[in-house]
Design an enzyme around this catalytic site. Structure first.
Site, mmCIF file in Angstrom:
data_model
loop_
_atom_site.group_PDB
_atom_site.id
_atom_site.type_symbol
_atom_site.label_atom_id
_atom_site.label_comp_id
_atom_site.label_asym_id
_atom_site.label_seq_id
_atom_site.Cartn_x
_atom_site.Cartn_y
_atom_site.Cartn_z
ATOM 1 N N GLN A 1 0.828 -1.200 -0.249
ATOM 2 C CA GLN A 1 -0.166 -0.231 0.102
ATOM 3 C C GLN A 1 1.037 1.261 -0.008
ATOM 4 O OE1 GLN A 1 -3.201 -0.528 2.726
ATOM 5 N NE2 GLN A 1 -3.683 1.530 2.736
ATOM 6 N N GLN B 1 3.304 -10.592 10.468
ATOM 7 C CA GLN B 1 3.472 -9.604 9.826
ATOM 8 C C GLN B 1 2.850 -8.395 10.035
ATOM 9 O OE1 GLN B 1 1.667 -8.122 6.407
ATOM 10 N NE2 GLN B 1 3.391 -9.047 5.017
ATOM 11 N N SER C 1 4.713 -5.847 2.927
ATOM 12 C CA SER C 1 3.335 -5.865 3.483
ATOM 13 C C SER C 1 2.403 -6.676 2.658
ATOM 14 C CB SER C 1 3.301 -4.264 3.903
ATOM 15 O OG SER C 1 2.096 -4.179 4.740
ATOM 16 N N LEU C 2 1.540 -5.645 2.437
ATOM 17 C CA LEU C 2 0.519 -6.451 1.548
ATOM 18 C C LEU C 2 1.068 -7.263 0.387
ATOM 19 C CD1 LEU C 2 -2.550 -6.933 0.142
ATOM 20 C CD2 LEU C 2 -2.042 -4.874 -0.976
ATOM 21 N N ARG D 1 -7.868 -9.003 5.435
ATOM 22 C CA ARG D 1 -7.024 -8.483 5.882
ATOM 23 C C ARG D 1 -7.241 -7.071 5.643
ATOM 24 N NH1 ARG D 1 -1.751 -5.824 4.177
ATOM 25 N NH2 ARG D 1 -0.223 -6.601 5.253
ATOM 26 N N HIS E 1 1.685 -2.645 11.547
ATOM 27 C CA HIS E 1 2.936 -3.327 11.739
ATOM 28 C C HIS E 1 3.424 -2.937 13.180
ATOM 29 C CE1 HIS E 1 2.937 -4.894 7.926
ATOM 30 N NE2 HIS E 1 2.817 -3.853 7.441
#
Length: 292
Positions: free
Chosen positions: A10, A236, A84-85, A109, A187
């Site tokens: 993102q 994560q 991340s994603l 998510r 995170h």
């Protein structure tokens, strides 16, 4: 030649992303839209819709996965990593789970992350990372380091007031701090509740060990057996994205070519800064450059 395929997260999105590959793979776009309950192609064409995590993350997943299918799936001798994603896109591309499962996981998510309220994130640059860590440890115990983005940037995550105060301290130290347009302290320790709910959903889907090596954000090491998948994807959400170490892991494994799967150039720029500092001999291909 070993290639690292890098899948961005993102923040890399832009209006019109994936238009070419979505037209080519309309059946998969329709499947993803049926799963999510909204038109993926419409999201990719709307700046307003992309401003909502619920819509953006599934759309970004589809755009990146289809770009991989169309332009990069033919490459041999590859390693994968996602920021991340992007890690979920990497795992799907590596065969750990199917496209439909991937869309369902990302939609879950995105929903859980969009429900988080309170807290924020900030990117900190132009200051030594060890100095930032020292200030956080000594003065801001409620803040976590969220991302290690190369040698030039850290991202912090925590309560609104504390992050604002840390940004002021960074300014006093002649660094640069910029708050990010996100709805929560991602995170970080504050995501443990959503992470636990994500794990319950992830455990219900079939998964297997990746067919090609994938570097995990949470450990900066390669995924192992299929039993690692849910654990590392869940960790994560509340652990730092160790992107700097992930790139170093890839280089140690023999990677000498870096390809950013569209859209954007965010990860390519991080690798370029690392390459210059470390003196690596490496080729870097940015998002949308399909000439490998």
């Amino acid at each position: 030649m070993t290639t690292l395929l890098m899948f961005p997260g993102q923040g890399s999105q832009r209006v019109g992303m994936g238009a070419d590959v979505m037209e080519e793979h309309g059946d998969l776009v329709e499947t993803a839209s049926d799963i999510t309950g909204f038109d993926i192609a419409e999201v990719c064409g709307s700046r307003e819709l992309m401003g909502d995590t619920r819509f953006l993350q599934p759309a970004l997943f589809v755009a990146e996965y289809l770009d991989y299918r169309a332009h990069w799936s033919h490459l041999d001798d590859v390693v994968m990593a996602g920021h991340s994603l992007g890690e979920l896109v990497a795992l799907c591309a590596a065969g750990a789970f199917g496209f439909e499962v991937g869309v369902e996981l990302v939609a879950t998510r995105a929903r859980l992350m969009s429900e988080v309220r309170g807290g924020r994130m900030a990117a900190i640059m132009q200051i030594d990372a060890d100095v930032v860590r020292g200030v956080v440890d000594d003065e801001f115990p409620d803040i976590d380091i969220a991302n290690h983005n190369g040698y030039g940037q850290l991202v912090v995550s925590g309560p609104d007031d504390s992050v604002d105060a840390l940004c002021d301290r960074v300014d006093d130290l002649d660094g640069l701090a910029t708050t990010l347009a996100v709805s929560g302290a991602f995170h970080s320790r504050y995501m443990r509740g959503p992470a636990a709910r994500f794990a319950l959903v992830a455990q219900s889907h079939p998964m297997t060990a990746p067919d090609v090596p994938v570097v995990a954000n949470a450990t900066a090491d390669f995924y192992g057996a299929d039993g690692d998948l849910v654990d590392l994807m869940t960790r994560q959400l509340y652990s730092p994205v160790r992107w700097t170490e992930s790139i170093e892991t890839a280089v140690e494994a023999g990677v000498d070519t870096f390809v950013e799967v569209a859209p954007g150039k965010v990860l390519s720029r991080i690798v370029e800064r690392m390459r210059v500092r470390r003196g690596w001999r490496a080729d870097i291909v940015t998002g949308d450059a399909h000439a490998a």
